[in-house]
Design an enzyme around this catalytic site. Structure first.
Site: not given
Lengths: 366, 366
Positions: A102, A177, A201
């Site tokens: 990511w 992030d 999530k």
């Protein structure tokens, strides 16, 4: 109907009580005679839902007043593209610390807008570690330093000591992030310039993204951009510059209320430590039957990726797990193997059931 | 619990049967043991939901194969910003026909990217008409011509004869914001280069946007942009370049199935004609008690804005309407007055109830 234990990496399991409340209110929210998904985002009913969600999230995460909180559609990847547009001058340097898939994605989004500098990367060791802070090659005049707090695929998670300390990098703000670890433990928000996370999530449902921005950063000119891509406009419009994903916002609000009622981030940090230890103990004690090669100091407490010693056992493992009511354990296609995502909404009983199953499977196939 | 008639302009009323199905499946989708909002967007369950939604929408709207269909977060306003980034060269001319508030919004988004030319506008008459096709000042080398098919606030709707005919504007494609009238009547999609719509009015829930793109337009270079702002990447990734708003996609799919079962766009066009006529007849027959000054030839069949002859009656009107189970009738703050939004999911009985109430209110207050 029987609910299974769902280890999906996101969209992920929600608290059952949240789903039950959403179910009860689906046709009639609080006696209004309509669903919250049918009501105007500018009406008093949704304004109440939206305000409470923000207030509750500020409480849950101890977000200081000098930070704006946005609730937007578009996902974390859209945020990654908007960071340079809003906070960097055209062609300015931005530093990226890449510790997994990511981080690479974040980097990919900014290429058209800034001179991205990979200040550090653990790609050479297959993203199994976090480069020591001393090794980071930070730029002097960077617009920001970007990190991925938890790598959902590689299972690598920053600990507090890995973040740059105040003064370390001058006035360069730290952007992070937090998609897969937001609100999983106490966090000093004031260390960060921007924190962002897709909600699907740890914060609730898919389809809504939280962006937490230190307000002084909004004074930066950034780059030419449409109004709808401008965080100043979103802050001014209180996340309602256009129609927000209101149902998703509502479900996020219910999830945050649940987290507060359960004891807040301190409690979830304790649970995550216990839950992740259960799985890592089975893996490390399996004599090589299961394998996780991530540096133990930075193993993720949210996503536990692991491999079976023989790939031929992958299919039987997944099939038998499903039979035991344990679903979505297949690893990401980028890495293969298995992955158990154990966010806040995953009960300890679910993780215990998986640990027991893993021990049993090993005995039968070892 | 008793359901009211909800005239919200969007988020708007959903079919009750769709809400009931979502309610039933909230904790357990098709026996999987988890909610669809909890399942991976890449798992077989959601892939099935997503594929069916696309196939059903293609059937409902007769979308030809040479058009791609995207399901994305971010709303129609984000699309408005991405149109020039994807389909115009930097600084190229793009033609805009402005027939209300949302046409102006569309124009606002593109200012940083193109030389926007207002080819026609009805602003001088308060957006109560659509400028005659012959009066449009189209550019020869425009990237596209943009129209707003139905103006949700001003209640002005294009009829088929208002669109440029093939050959009218050379090879310049027609882009249209159909947010508040998509799938409300048969439409020849092949007349358009791009059709887009936030789903929260006529297609289902808030939080998801449909973008229909003629595939040859994807060959245009456009302007430098992040991957996540690139429609070519979204088409290649089948709307799953990042995590899509999967629950919203699911609810859209249920709504489209409902529309097909009810008889499709031909049936909804007949219903809309009857429903809107009910209200316009009450307004026009009220001797000035109610007022709608839109050119009768282009009055919207989706949004019926109207004013009471005396503003002092606005509050009693709204209060009494709510008492009668008719909610969300307050007009948009940009225009004031009242507005009844009567999309596909609004039953004829709801519109009849409103028409009866309006007649009764006039008798009591006229």
């Amino acid at each position: 109907m029987s609910r299974v234990h769902n280890f999906s990496a996101g969209p992920a399991a929600l608290p059952e009580s949240v789903l039950r409340q959403a179910q009860e209110e689906m046709l009639d929210w609080h006696g209004v005679g309509a669903s919250i998904v049918e009501l105007s985002h500018r009406g008093p009913e949704f304004i109440q839902v939206a305000s409470e969600a923000e207030a509750d999230l500020r409480k849950l995460m101890s977000i200081p007043d000098d930070y704006a909180v946005l609730f937007l559609g578009g996902g974390a990847t859209t945020v990654q593209a908007l960071l340079p547009l809003n906070f960097a001058a055209p062609g300015q340097v931005a530093d990226y610390v890449v510790t997994g898939h990511w981080g690479k994605t974040a980097l990919k989004q900014v290429k058209p807008y800034v001179a991205a500098n990979v200040a550090a990367t653990s790609e050479a060791d297959g993203f199994r570690s976090i480069p020591a802070r001393e090794s980071w090659q930070l730029s002097k005049d960077a617009a920001y330093v970007h990190v991925t707090a938890n790598e959902t695929i590689h299972g690598v998670e920053f600990r507090d000591e890995h973040y740059p300390r105040s003064g370390d990098v001058g006035d360069v703000p730290l952007f992070a992030d937090f998609s897969s670890s937001i609100a999983s433990e106490p966090l000093d928000v004031s260390k960060f310039g921007v924190i962002y996370a897709g909600a699907q999530k740890n914060l609730g449902p898919v389809g809504i993204t939280v962006v937490i921005i230190r307000r002084d950063l909004l004074e930066r000119a950034g780059q030419p951009r449409a109004d709808i891509l401008d965080y100043r406009s979103h802050v001014k419009g209180e996340s309602m510059l256009n129609t927000p994903p209101s149902w998703n916002w509502y479900l996020l609000g219910l999830t945050v209320k649940w987290m507060l009622a359960e004891g807040g981030v301190e409690e979830f940090a304790r649970r995550s430590a216990r839950k992740s230890a259960l799985l890592y103990d089975v893996i490390d004690g399996s004599g090589g039957f299961y394998r996780n090669e991530v540096d133990k100091a930075v193993r993720s407490r949210m996503n536990v990726p692991f491999f079976l010693h023989d790939e031929a056992l992958d299919k039987p493992f997944l099939k038998e797990a499903e039979g035991a009511g344990l679903i979505s354990l297949k690893g990401h296609r980028a890495l293969g193997g298995m992955r158990a995502s154990i966010y806040n909404a995953m009960p300890e009983a679910g993780v215990q059931a998986l640990a027991d199953f893993m021990r049993d499977f090993r005995q039968r196939h070892g």
